[in-house]
Enzyme design. Structure first.
Site, short mmCIF file in Angstrom:
data_model
loop_
_atom_site.label_atom_id
_atom_site.label_comp_id
_atom_site.label_asym_id
_atom_site.label_seq_id
_atom_site.Cartn_x
_atom_site.Cartn_y
_atom_site.Cartn_z
CB SER A 1 -0.95 0.01 1.20
OG SER A 1 -1.99 -0.92 1.04
CE LYS B 1 -1.28 4.24 2.39
NZ LYS B 1 -1.09 3.18 3.42
CB SER B 2 2.17 1.97 6.52
OG SER B 2 0.75 2.02 6.54
N GLY B 3 2.63 0.08 4.22
CA GLY B 3 2.13 -1.00 3.38
C GLY B 3 2.37 -2.34 4.05
#
Length: 305
Positions: free
Chosen positions: A86, A248-250
């Site tokens: 993501s 922004k993480s994923g």
């Protein structure tokens, strides 16, 4: 498992210096220049610490950092491929801002229940009513909403068109192939929906600190990232409260856990960074502490903590 990674030969650490404005991509976004590896005790310590983290967490870790204050870059498996998961949603929002007239952000996109996929905390609230493009971007970036992401990709013209936008940005590395949630399968040796830590960091740099977006567009993207609700246990957990982390993480199968960020520190220019990781079994659970520990080592190596 990790012995197959040949840590002693694969873990590379580079520390390079350049003027932030001296090297430009095709979109005139400043980037660090390449330079020969400089041997130092600091680099050796960093290399060993990251190798130890890989052993501790039974994971492969990739890191790329650009300190825009000094022009130095720090890398570790920075050119190896990882599933981006993501994290790409931050870049997708940048691509939307880049590609659509600003007035279109207020245009409503209608969708139905059949358009929803797993993990859609915001879009599920507005089935039948629709959401504006700006709301979809915020849902994708702040809440990692998968249906919002797919709707935005459709609005751009699909994953192929999104990849063309990245190519125009100067990114010849990233492969974008599938929609959410399939892009999170992260199978070993599958290059679909993958990138490198260096490329992810440089793309984020292009949108937030470069010349790709107008100042008003960048302000919008900064605000979406500032309100990110999913990044607290990652890079942000390694920073003091006086720092601002726009990230922004994923996450995905095979224990994938990533975070890309621009870190603003009082009285100095920002740091652009990407930390990506993967494990070795499909059912492996991701570990937030891995990313936090890698970030702590980055800041320690840069003598910022």
């Amino acid at each position: 498992m990790l012995n197959k990674l040949k840590i002693g030969t694969l873990l590379l650490l580079t520390l390079t210096a350049c003027s932030p404005n001296s090297v430009h991509s095709v979109t005139s976004n400043p980037q660090p220049a390449s330079a020969p590896v400089q041997q130092s005790a600091t680099q050796a310590t960093f290399q060993q610490t990251l190798a130890n983290l890989e052993q501790q967490y039974q994971a492969r870790i990739g890191v790329y950092v650009w300190d825009t204050e000094t022009g130095h870059s720090l890398s570790y498996r920075a050119d190896e491929r990882f599933a981006y998961a993501s994290t790409f949603k931050a870049l997708l929002a940048g691509a939307v801002l880049q590609s659509l007239p600003e007035k279109d952000l207020n245009r409503t996109i209608s969708y139905s229940q059949k358009d929803l996929v797993s993990y859609s905390p915001e879009t599920q609230k507005y089935v039948g009513k629709g959401m504006t493009i700006a709301q979809l971007c915020e849902a994708a970036v702040r809440f990692s909403d998968n249906s919002a992401t797919n709707l935005l990709l459709k609005e751009l013209g699909g994953v192929e068109q999104y990849q063309r936008i990245l190519r125009q940005l100067g990114d010849n590395v990233t492969h974008t192939n599938r929609l959410e949630p399939d892009l999170n399968q992260a199978k070993p040796n599958d290059i679909r929906d993958t990138s490198t830590p260096k490329q992810m960091a440089m793309n984020l740099n292009a949108y937030l600190l470069g010349n790709t977006l107008t100042e008003s567009q960048k302000t919008i993207l900064w605000n979406w990232l500032d309100n990110n609700a999913t990044g607290n246990p990652l890079i942000r957990a390694a920073t003091p409260t006086s720092w601002k982390v726009y990230d922004k993480s994923g996450a995905g199968k095979y224990g994938v856990r990533n975070d890309i960020a621009v870190v603003r520190i009082p009285n100095r220019k920002p740091i652009v960074m990407a930390i990506m990781s993967t494990q070795f079994t499909e059912e492996a659970k991701f570990n937030n502490k891995l990313v936090e520990d890698a970030a702590k080592q980055v800041f320690h190596t840069l003598q910022l903590n």
